[in-house]
Design a protein around this motif. Structure first.
Motif, PDB file in Angstrom:
ATOM      1  N   TRP A   1      -4.625  -0.050  -8.007  1.00 43.20           N
ATOM      2  CA  TRP A   1      -4.574   0.090  -6.549  1.00 43.20           C
ATOM      3  C   TRP A   1      -5.602   1.091  -6.030  1.00 43.20           C
ATOM      4  O   TRP A   1      -5.800   1.217  -4.824  1.00 43.20           O
ATOM      5  CB  TRP A   1      -3.174   0.490  -6.111  1.00 43.20           C
ATOM      6  CG  TRP A   1      -2.872   0.070  -4.698  1.00 43.20           C
ATOM      7  CD1 TRP A   1      -2.852   0.871  -3.596  1.00 43.20           C
ATOM      8  CD2 TRP A   1      -2.565  -1.256  -4.239  1.00 43.20           C
ATOM      9  NE1 TRP A   1      -2.537   0.139  -2.475  1.00 43.20           N
ATOM     10  CE2 TRP A   1      -2.358  -1.170  -2.841  1.00 43.20           C
ATOM     11  CE3 TRP A   1      -2.441  -2.484  -4.861  1.00 43.20           C
ATOM     12  CZ2 TRP A   1      -2.033  -2.279  -2.077  1.00 43.20           C
ATOM     13  CZ3 TRP A   1      -2.117  -3.594  -4.096  1.00 43.20           C
ATOM     14  CH2 TRP A   1      -1.927  -3.482  -2.727  1.00 43.20           C
TER      15      TRP A   1
ATOM     16  N   ALA B   1       0.189   3.055  -3.590  1.00 37.85           N
ATOM     17  CA  ALA B   1      -0.853   4.080  -3.520  1.00 37.85           C
ATOM     18  C   ALA B   1      -0.433   5.309  -4.329  1.00 37.85           C
ATOM     19  O   ALA B   1       0.645   5.854  -4.132  1.00 37.85           O
ATOM     20  CB  ALA B   1      -1.122   4.477  -2.065  1.00 37.85           C
TER      21      ALA B   1
ATOM     22  N   HIS C   1       0.834  -1.210   0.000  1.00 32.38           N
ATOM     23  CA  HIS C   1       0.000   0.000   0.000  1.00 32.38           C
ATOM     24  C   HIS C   1       0.868   1.259   0.000  1.00 32.38           C
ATOM     25  O   HIS C   1       0.590   2.214  -0.725  1.00 32.38           O
ATOM     26  CB  HIS C   1      -0.921  -0.018   1.217  1.00 32.38           C
ATOM     27  CG  HIS C   1      -1.945   1.073   1.207  1.00 32.38           C
ATOM     28  ND1 HIS C   1      -2.756   1.327   0.124  1.00 32.38           N
ATOM     29  CD2 HIS C   1      -2.287   1.981   2.150  1.00 32.38           C
ATOM     30  CE1 HIS C   1      -3.557   2.342   0.404  1.00 32.38           C
ATOM     31  NE2 HIS C   1      -3.282   2.754   1.624  1.00 32.38           N
TER      32      HIS C   1
ATOM     33  N   TYR D   1      -7.781   7.437 -12.980  1.00 30.99           N
ATOM     34  CA  TYR D   1      -6.434   7.506 -12.410  1.00 30.99           C
ATOM     35  C   TYR D   1      -5.536   8.396 -13.260  1.00 30.99           C
ATOM     36  O   TYR D   1      -4.808   9.249 -12.723  1.00 30.99           O
ATOM     37  CB  TYR D   1      -5.829   6.105 -12.318  1.00 30.99           C
ATOM     38  CG  TYR D   1      -4.355   6.123 -11.962  1.00 30.99           C
ATOM     39  CD1 TYR D   1      -3.942   6.232 -10.640  1.00 30.99           C
ATOM     40  CD2 TYR D   1      -3.381   6.060 -12.956  1.00 30.99           C
ATOM     41  CE1 TYR D   1      -2.598   6.263 -10.313  1.00 30.99           C
ATOM     42  CE2 TYR D   1      -2.034   6.093 -12.634  1.00 30.99           C
ATOM     43  CZ  TYR D   1      -1.643   6.194 -11.320  1.00 30.99           C
ATOM     44  OH  TYR D   1      -0.315   6.246 -10.997  1.00 30.99           O
TER      45      TYR D   1
ATOM     46  N   GLU E   1      -7.178   1.787  -2.297  1.00 33.34           N
ATOM     47  CA  GLU E   1      -7.212   3.131  -1.720  1.00 33.34           C
ATOM     48  C   GLU E   1      -8.597   3.498  -1.205  1.00 33.34           C
ATOM     49  O   GLU E   1      -8.735   4.409  -0.374  1.00 33.34           O
ATOM     50  CB  GLU E   1      -6.766   4.157  -2.760  1.00 33.34           C
ATOM     51  CG  GLU E   1      -5.285   4.107  -3.100  1.00 33.34           C
ATOM     52  CD  GLU E   1      -4.882   5.198  -4.068  1.00 33.34           C
ATOM     53  OE1 GLU E   1      -5.422   6.319  -3.969  1.00 33.34           O
ATOM     54  OE2 GLU E   1      -4.044   4.932  -4.949  1.00 33.34           O
TER      55      GLU E   1
ATOM     56  N   SER F   1      -9.621  11.318  -2.087  1.00 30.62           N
ATOM     57  CA  SER F   1      -8.771  10.229  -1.619  1.00 30.62           C
ATOM     58  C   SER F   1      -8.542  10.382  -0.126  1.00 30.62           C
ATOM     59  O   SER F   1      -8.146  11.469   0.327  1.00 30.62           O
ATOM     60  CB  SER F   1      -7.423  10.217  -2.342  1.00 30.62           C
ATOM     61  OG  SER F   1      -6.561   9.247  -1.754  1.00 30.62           O
TER      62      SER F   1
ATOM     63  N   TRP G   1      -6.150   9.187   1.424  1.00 32.32           N
ATOM     64  CA  TRP G   1      -4.707   9.071   1.662  1.00 32.32           C
ATOM     65  C   TRP G   1      -3.955  10.323   1.236  1.00 32.32           C
ATOM     66  O   TRP G   1      -2.729  10.314   1.165  1.00 32.32           O
ATOM     67  CB  TRP G   1      -4.164   7.845   0.926  1.00 32.32           C
ATOM     68  CG  TRP G   1      -4.944   6.629   1.240  1.00 32.32           C
ATOM     69  CD1 TRP G   1      -5.921   6.053   0.469  1.00 32.32           C
ATOM     70  CD2 TRP G   1      -4.890   5.854   2.440  1.00 32.32           C
ATOM     71  NE1 TRP G   1      -6.457   4.965   1.112  1.00 32.32           N
ATOM     72  CE2 TRP G   1      -5.838   4.815   2.319  1.00 32.32           C
ATOM     73  CE3 TRP G   1      -4.122   5.936   3.593  1.00 32.32           C
ATOM     74  CZ2 TRP G   1      -6.041   3.870   3.324  1.00 32.32           C
ATOM     75  CZ3 TRP G   1      -4.318   4.991   4.590  1.00 32.32           C
ATOM     76  CH2 TRP G   1      -5.275   3.982   4.456  1.00 32.32           C
TER      77      TRP G   1
ATOM     78  N   LEU H   1      -0.109   9.345   1.984  1.00 32.69           N
ATOM     79  CA  LEU H   1       0.579   8.666   0.883  1.00 32.69           C
ATOM     80  C   LEU H   1       0.541   9.451  -0.422  1.00 32.69           C
ATOM     81  O   LEU H   1       1.337   9.185  -1.316  1.00 32.69           O
ATOM     82  CB  LEU H   1      -0.037   7.278   0.671  1.00 32.69           C
ATOM     83  CG  LEU H   1       0.101   6.335   1.864  1.00 32.69           C
ATOM     84  CD1 LEU H   1      -0.597   5.016   1.587  1.00 32.69           C
ATOM     85  CD2 LEU H   1       1.565   6.099   2.203  1.00 32.69           C
TER      86      LEU H   1
END
Length: 389
Positions: free
Chosen positions: A73, A67, A63, A279, A77, A308, A310, A314
């Motif tokens: 991925w 990420a 991850h 993406y 996420e 997101s 993250w 990340l």
């Protein structure tokens, strides 16, 4: 009689049918049962616990590495960050039952727990804590993903909610309608001027910035005036340079593309084509945002719906910036969903970053649930005065 110096058969262990003789001493356990090798075998539960810990450690490493770097991925996420705390806690809870491995397995799980807690946002308030001692010009900022601009809302209540914020700068996303899965451009400027007089109105695609402070410059991306180019090719980080006191501050109104559509069939090819396209779109927009920030001489505030959970760990939309988190009690702050979806509020999709010497002495997630699936961001920004040589 045997020769002198040689033992007799009575002196030889196990001789003459000594049925009590057993395995040599090194094969016996302390209790003399002779079950040493068998006792050292792990039971099925212990093996499962060790395998689960190894799998979770591998997933956590992947991850961190993948990420934001691999389109597939995006599915991982979408997992709530609190999962990174819940799983090692669950494994730790059953570790005492695995007696042969608990002494070394427990520290491993504690390390996985601490790493997961960091990525999930625990302690973020300390790292980006409030600047309560900041001095300078204060600006009240209101940022909100409006859920397609009052499509299903009462107009009077919607605008009354905006007026109550009494913000110096509004950074609003989803200034559009949707019809048959296509974005529809709108123009609500006449009503905006009636409801919020004295504000400068800046529109770029589906992003709307309102400011009652002087606007120095608007940085709009040029796109073809055809079809849905205004939405699909327009910037997802609208930049407006605003005069605050004696300084110019750049306000970035951000709305990154959604990773996938809730309700789509994950077994269809369309689902994965959409996933990859989204993406690539997000990657291009983040690269454009970073490039613009790198060349921007002004301090900046970036906020909005980054889509997101993250973003603050990340994914780094603004290298060198400072991430801020509102105080939220024991658990990290969450902003989605506050309505519309039968899901618990487990994700934070709305984020705040600053660059330069800007300070944020006040920051909280406020209302908005009556009109949108996102909580609104109420931000108190302080812009220090210009430094003297």
């Amino acid at each position: 009689m045997p020769p002198s110096g040689l033992p007799g058969t009575d002196d030889v262990p196990g001789a003459d049918g000594d049925r009590t003789a057993g395995p040599p001493p090194d094969a016996r356990t302390a209790d003399g049962t002779g079950e040493g090798p068998r006792a050292r075998r792990w039971c099925r539960g212990t093996r499962l616990l060790v395998a689960a810990t190894g799998a979770w450690a591998l997933l956590l490493v992947l991850h961190v590495l993948l990420a934001g770097r691999w389109w597939l991925w995006l599915l991982v996420e979408a997992v709530p960050p609190l999962t990174l705390v819940a799983v090692p806690l669950l494994l730790l809870a059953v570790t005492p039952l695995a007696r042969p491995v608990r002494r070394w397995l427990a520290p491993v799980l504690v390390l996985l727990l601490l790493a997961g807690a960091h990525l999930a946002g625990f302690g973020a308030v300390v790292r980006g804590g409030p600047d309560t001692a900041a001095r300078g010009t204060q600006v009240k900022v209101f940022a909100w993903s409006t859920d397609y601009w009052r499509m299903d809302d009462d107009e009077q209540d919607f605008y009354a909610f905006l007026r109550r914020q009494d913000a110096d700068v509004y950074l609003l996303q989803e200034y559009l309608y949707w019809q048959d899965d296509e974005p529809v451009r709108i123009d609500d400027t006449t009503r905006l001027r009636e409801e919020l007089p004295g504000y400068h109105i800046s529109v770029e695609g589906e992003l709307l910035t309102l400011s009652r402070l002087p606007v120095v410059a608007e940085h709009h991306r040029r796109v073809p005036d055809t079809g849905t180019a205004w939405y699909r090719e327009g910037s997802k980080a609208q930049r407006t340079d605003i005069r605050v006191g004696d300084r110019t501050v750049s306000f970035y109104n951000v709305h990154m593309p959604v990773p996938f559509q809730v309700g789509d069939n994950p077994l269809s090819g369309r689902f994965y084509r959409f996933l990859r396209d989204q993406y690539d779109w997000r990657d291009r927009e983040l690269a454009a945002l970073r490039a613009d920030l790198a060349e921007n001489p002004h301090p900046a505030l970036l906020t909005g719906d980054f889509n997101s959970p993250w973003t603050g760990s990340l994914l780094d939309p603004a290298p060198g910036s400072r991430a801020h988190s509102p105080a939220s009690g024991v658990l990290p702050a969450r902003s989605w969903p506050v309505s519309d979806y039968p899901l618990p509020r487990l994700w934070r999709l709305d984020w705040l970053f600053t660059t330069g010497d800007l300070a944020v002495p006040g920051y909280r997630f406020g209302g908005g649930g009556d009109f949108s699936d996102h909580a609104a961001q109420e931000i108190r920004l302080v812009v220090p005065g210009p430094t003297t040589p």
